[in-house]
Design a protein around this motif. Structure first.
Motif, PDB file in Angstrom:
ATOM      1  N   PRO A  22       0.588  -1.141  -0.319  1.00 15.96           N
ATOM      2  CA  PRO A  22      -0.033   0.093   0.058  1.00 15.96           C
ATOM      3  C   PRO A  22       0.641   1.383  -0.337  1.00 15.96           C
ATOM      4  CG  PRO A  22      -1.113  -1.549   1.316  1.00 15.96           C
ATOM      5  CD  PRO A  22       0.505  -2.377   1.286  1.00 15.96           C
ATOM      6  N   ASP A  23       2.710   1.023   0.570  1.00 11.18           N
ATOM      7  CA  ASP A  23       2.708   2.737   0.989  1.00 11.18           C
ATOM      8  C   ASP A  23       3.589   2.203  -0.210  1.00 11.18           C
ATOM      9  OD1 ASP A  23       1.458   3.494   3.073  1.00 11.18           O
ATOM     10  OD2 ASP A  23       2.185   2.105   3.706  1.00 11.18           O
ATOM     11  N   ALA A  24       4.444   1.597  -1.512  1.00  7.74           N
ATOM     12  CA  ALA A  24       5.783   1.834  -2.375  1.00  7.74           C
ATOM     13  C   ALA A  24       4.880   1.413  -3.667  1.00  7.74           C
ATOM     14  CB  ALA A  24       6.382   0.988  -1.723  1.00  7.74           C
ATOM     15  N   GLU A  25       5.369   1.969  -4.607  1.00 11.30           N
ATOM     16  CA  GLU A  25       4.557   1.993  -6.090  1.00 11.30           C
ATOM     17  C   GLU A  25       6.263   2.062  -7.604  1.00 11.30           C
ATOM     18  OE1 GLU A  25       0.726   2.403  -7.925  1.00 11.30           O
ATOM     19  OE2 GLU A  25       1.612   3.675  -8.702  1.00 11.30           O
ATOM     20  N   THR A  26       6.273   1.470  -8.356  1.00 12.87           N
ATOM     21  CA  THR A  26       6.820   2.167  -9.351  1.00 12.87           C
ATOM     22  C   THR A  26       6.283   1.631 -10.612  1.00 12.87           C
ATOM     23  OG1 THR A  26       9.552   2.023  -9.423  1.00 12.87           O
ATOM     24  CG2 THR A  26       8.266  -0.268  -9.763  1.00 12.87           C
ATOM     25  N   ARG A  27       6.810   2.531 -11.155  1.00 14.60           N
ATOM     26  CA  ARG A  27       6.358   2.164 -13.023  1.00 14.60           C
ATOM     27  C   ARG A  27       7.407   3.058 -14.197  1.00 14.60           C
ATOM     28  NH1 ARG A  27       0.693   2.993 -14.197  1.00 14.60           N
ATOM     29  NH2 ARG A  27       1.041   2.949 -11.815  1.00 14.60           N
ATOM     30  N   PHE A  28       7.302   2.427 -14.863  1.00 14.94           N
ATOM     31  CA  PHE A  28       8.195   2.492 -16.552  1.00 14.94           C
ATOM     32  C   PHE A  28       7.229   3.132 -17.496  1.00 14.94           C
ATOM     33  CE2 PHE A  28      10.184  -1.115 -13.542  1.00 14.94           C
ATOM     34  CZ  PHE A  28      11.647  -0.668 -13.847  1.00 14.94           C
ATOM     35  N   TYR A  29       8.058   4.106 -17.895  1.00 12.64           N
ATOM     36  CA  TYR A  29       7.746   4.640 -18.877  1.00 12.64           C
ATOM     37  C   TYR A  29       8.033   4.337 -20.506  1.00 12.64           C
ATOM     38  CZ  TYR A  29       5.049   7.373 -15.827  1.00 12.64           C
ATOM     39  OH  TYR A  29       4.494   7.730 -14.097  1.00 12.64           O
ATOM     40  N   LEU A  30       8.139   4.266 -21.070  1.00 14.28           N
ATOM     41  CA  LEU A  30       8.278   4.066 -22.761  1.00 14.28           C
ATOM     42  C   LEU A  30       7.369   5.207 -23.482  1.00 14.28           C
ATOM     43  CD1 LEU A  30      10.235   3.056 -24.708  1.00 14.28           C
ATOM     44  CD2 LEU A  30       8.709   1.127 -25.462  1.00 14.28           C
ATOM     45  N   ASN A  31       8.409   5.139 -24.122  1.00 11.41           N
ATOM     46  CA  ASN A  31       7.526   6.866 -25.617  1.00 11.41           C
ATOM     47  C   ASN A  31       8.658   6.575 -26.554  1.00 11.41           C
ATOM     48  OD1 ASN A  31       6.871   7.547 -22.811  1.00 11.41           O
ATOM     49  ND2 ASN A  31       4.856   8.627 -24.091  1.00 11.41           N
ATOM     50  N   ALA A  32       7.838   6.328 -28.189  1.00 12.45           N
ATOM     51  CA  ALA A  32       8.270   6.035 -29.211  1.00 12.45           C
ATOM     52  C   ALA A  32       7.482   7.342 -29.777  1.00 12.45           C
ATOM     53  CB  ALA A  32       8.365   4.886 -29.630  1.00 12.45           C
ATOM     54  N   ASN A  33       8.601   8.190 -30.899  1.00 11.86           N
ATOM     55  CA  ASN A  33       8.024   9.278 -31.785  1.00 11.86           C
ATOM     56  C   ASN A  33       7.988   9.068 -32.807  1.00 11.86           C
ATOM     57  OD1 ASN A  33       5.820  10.007 -29.325  1.00 11.86           O
ATOM     58  ND2 ASN A  33       7.774   9.915 -28.487  1.00 11.86           N
ATOM     59  N   SER A  34       7.916   9.012 -34.560  1.00  5.94           N
ATOM     60  CA  SER A  34       8.612   9.317 -35.577  1.00  5.94           C
ATOM     61  C   SER A  34       7.598  10.795 -35.827  1.00  5.94           C
ATOM     62  CB  SER A  34       8.870   8.447 -36.290  1.00  5.94           C
ATOM     63  OG  SER A  34       8.895   8.416 -37.286  1.00  5.94           O
TER      64      SER A  34
END
Length: 690
Positions: free
Chosen positions: A245-257
């Motif tokens: 309840p007190d710990a979270e991680t998050r990964f982000y990936l963005n790709a653009n052309s």
């Protein structure tokens, strides 16, 4: 006071956090006492993200800022054409979004970077709280995909200290959904004039402690002007894992052309009499802007009783293939990290909220220029450098509630920045160089909750901006001596609502030293950046939403008058051009809309974009862009899920006007400085969610 479902809410013009909304202000929701924090519970798949606040949570948080801030929910920009950054920020007062061609827009907040003729500067952009500016300070808008966000936060000026941002224009944070609040499927198709076609689809969900959101889009446009066709593809993913309840991680990936042809600026006469034409030299050289980018980031949030800790790392890589007057080919690799802690507790009977943090944003650019004899052909190498930018900052902001309704806020930021260039093409001399900057930026303010639906605020702050690499080129002594831009800003304002009225008003004055001006010396070269001695930016930002008619066809229907007004009084206050207006921005900008909304989801109404007074295109104030007014109309149906659609017409009277300019020292009728605005356009779209 009851509230309507989000999908039936109105769209007030200035208080963009309440655009499309008839609910009470965020700071009034649930009547949370300033001395009592809301509890956080974990209940399986319905649990909101610890890392990403919901729209309601973000509204409550942003309203604790003693200055000009806005929150734009997705309901404000997904019920019509959502193609450019103007479609997202166009109703935020103080934010100037001036279209160039296709998706490209100049973005300026309170006059930040208003003379840029390519790229943008003076605003810190974030995606999910993680920076997307290059390490030397520039940003591109092509990476902004309006259909991908849950909400957008706008922090004007030094009100952006919450992110450690310190630019004159402040910060804008684009926040994507998580698996906790995303639809299982959300797809839409938009089409319109000048060959515009866009498709978009997203999905999200949860599985135990995991959640996910993914979005893809593709679009093309022939363009209103000759030689302005382009297309792009964008994708984003974020994956979250809740350890506890007190710990979270998050990964982000963005790709653009992005692939885009450039039509160039025109003389004033050509822009008004032949607005679809392109500059012949731009066509001969086949000038283009082509960018591929990929971004990977991680953010983790930990909660300890009264303290939240957030930290993360990121890497953002871009390759730019850019044939213009020369053929530019370069790769930018930016990387860094951040950590912040927010402590909210009671001290000796008084509520106190302390935010401290540190940011690192570094990067390298391998840059080459070649001759472009014509047709976007890469000729002989004529320039090559390796540039390195370093930015290390630390900040703190404390809010002390002297009484439950009044908070006194004080903050400070320190920035150490390095700009280092190594010349790798020595046949024309060694143009290597290095500059360092150490800058302090304090801030004080006060925030008063007059009642649960009404706030007053005031602040005094300092901001500082380090020159970009195109400013300090080290080619000559003058181009190696461009100083950091600093400003002291005074601001006062109010925001609030009553059952059928919302308002947001801010007045500010910024005294600026060494304003960075990007002045065009030729239409076929990049601009020359210089410091403009003393300047003043002062203005008024007003937004108003009023239910002028009620119960026309149903008990709960409303006809809302939404108004955004921005007054920009920017002028030279030093020895050079003393008293002249700063070019590039109109003194008055008005957007108004009369929108009928029925409880069934039907909405319709006209709107106008009005620039009632001309603005200058040069420092000498010899040439102006003329006033104009545009008539628009929108009709649609949206119940919040299932099938929705819209039909939208813009510039229905086909008015010829100038949408943006580049800046010259002294202009003549032959100066090619102007970008014509789009002619009459009609767009339509369908959306399906479940």
């Amino acid at each position: 006071m009851s509230s309507l479902p989000l999908r039936t809410m109105p769209r007030p013009a200035l208080m963009v956090a309440l655009m499309a909304s008839a609910a009470p202000l965020a700071f009034a929701q649930d009547a949370i006492s300033p001395t009592q924090l809301p509890p956080v519970t974990v209940t399986g798949t319905s649990t909101p993200s610890l890392t990403v606040p919901t729209t309601d949570e973000a509204e409550q948080r942003i309203q604790r800022t003693p200055g000009g801030v806005e929150l734009v929910p997705d309901t404000a920009f997904k019920n019509g054409t959502a193609n450019t950054i103007r479609d997202v920020l166009g109703w935020v007062p103080g934010v100037v979004t001036q279209p160039k061609s296709n998706i490209d827009n100049r973005v300026s907040i309170r006059g930040s970077g208003l003379t840029r003729n390519y790229g943008n500067r003076g605003v810190n952009l974030y995606m999910d709280g993680i920076p997307i500016n290059t390490s030397d300070g520039l940003f591109d808008v092509f990476e902004i995909d309006p259909g991908a966000y849950r909400y957008v936060e706008v922090y004007k000026g030094a009100n952006a200290l919450r992110y450690g941002a310190n630019a004159l224009g402040g910060a804008v944070n684009f926040v994507t959904p998580t698996g906790h609040d995303a639809s299982r499927f959300d797809g839409r198709l938009d089409t319109g004039s000048f060959g515009f076609l866009k498709g978009q689809a997203s999905t999200g969900g949860t599985s135990g402690a995991f959640d996910y959101f993914a979005n893809v889009s593709a679009q093309r446009e022939d363009g209103y002007r000759d030689h302005s066709d382009g297309h792009m593809e964008r994708g984003s993913v974020n994956l979250g894992y809740r350890f506890s309840p007190d710990a979270e991680t998050r990964f982000y990936l963005n790709a653009n052309s992005w692939r885009q042809r450039l039509p160039g600026e025109l003389t004033k006469s050509a822009a008004l009499n032949a607005p679809t034409s392109a500059d012949s030299e731009f066509v001969r050289q086949d000038q283009q802007r082509n960018i591929d980018s990929i971004r990977l980031a991680n953010k983790t949030t930990l909660r300890f009783d009264d303290t939240d800790v957030e930290f993360g790392v990121f890497n953002h890589r871009r390759h730019v293939d850019h044939p213009i007057y020369r053929y530019l080919d370069y790769t930018v690799n930016d990387y860094g990290g951040f950590v912040s802690a927010t402590d909210d507790r009671t001290l000796a009977g008084f509520r106190n909220r302390l935010v401290v943090g540190a940011n690192v944003l570094n990067g390298t650019m391998d840059y080459e220029e070649f001759n472009n004899p014509g047709g976007a052909v890469k000729g002989a190498l004529v320039f090559s450098t390796r540039d390195k930018a370093e930015n290390y900052s630390a900040y703190a902001e404390n809010s002390f509630f002297v009484v439950p309704e009044v908070a006194v806020i004080a903050g400070v930021q320190f920035l150490h920045a390095v700009r280092d260039r190594t010349d790798r093409f020595l046949s024309d001399g060694d143009q290597s160089g290095r500059r360092t900057y150490d800058l302090w930026s304090p801030k004080v303010g006060v925030l008063w909750d007059v009642d649960p639906n009404w706030q007053l605020f005031a602040n005094v702050s300092r901001s500082a901006e380090v020159p970009t690499f195109d400013s300090n080129s080290f080619a000559t002594p003058a181009s190696s001596a461009v100083n950091a831009q600093t400003a002291t800003t005074y601001e006062i304002g109010t925001r609030g609502r009553r059952p059928d009225v919302t308002w947001d008003l801010a007045l500010y004055r910024s005294n600026i030293r060494n304003e960075l001006q990007c002045v065009a010396t030729s239409p076929y070269s990049t601009c020359s950046v210089r410091n403009a001695d003393k300047t003043v930016h002062q203005g008024v930002e007003l937004g108003l939403g009023v239910a002028v008619l009620k119960a026309l066809a149903a008990q709960d229907d409303r006809t809302w008058l939404n108004l955004t007004y921005t007054y920009s009084d920017f002028f030279f206050d030093g020895a050079t051009y003393h008293g002249n207006s700063l070019p590039g921005v109109p003194p008055h900008s008005v957007r108004a809309e009369l929108l009928y909304k029925h409880p069934s989801g039907f909405y319709a109404g006209p709107s106008v974009d009005w620039m009632p007074k001309a603005f200058h295109a040069d420092n000498a104030n010899t040439l102006k862009a003329d006033p104009y007014s545009l008539l628009n109309l929108k009709i649609g149906f949206d119940q919040g899920s299932g099938v929705s659609g819209y039909l939208e017409g813009r510039n229905l009277l086909d008015k010829r006007y100038i949408s943006s300019t580049i800046t010259a020292e002294t202009a003549t009728a032959a100066s090619a400085l102007f970008n014509p605005g789009y002619g009459r356009a009609v767009h339509a779209g369908m959306r399906f969610t479940w």
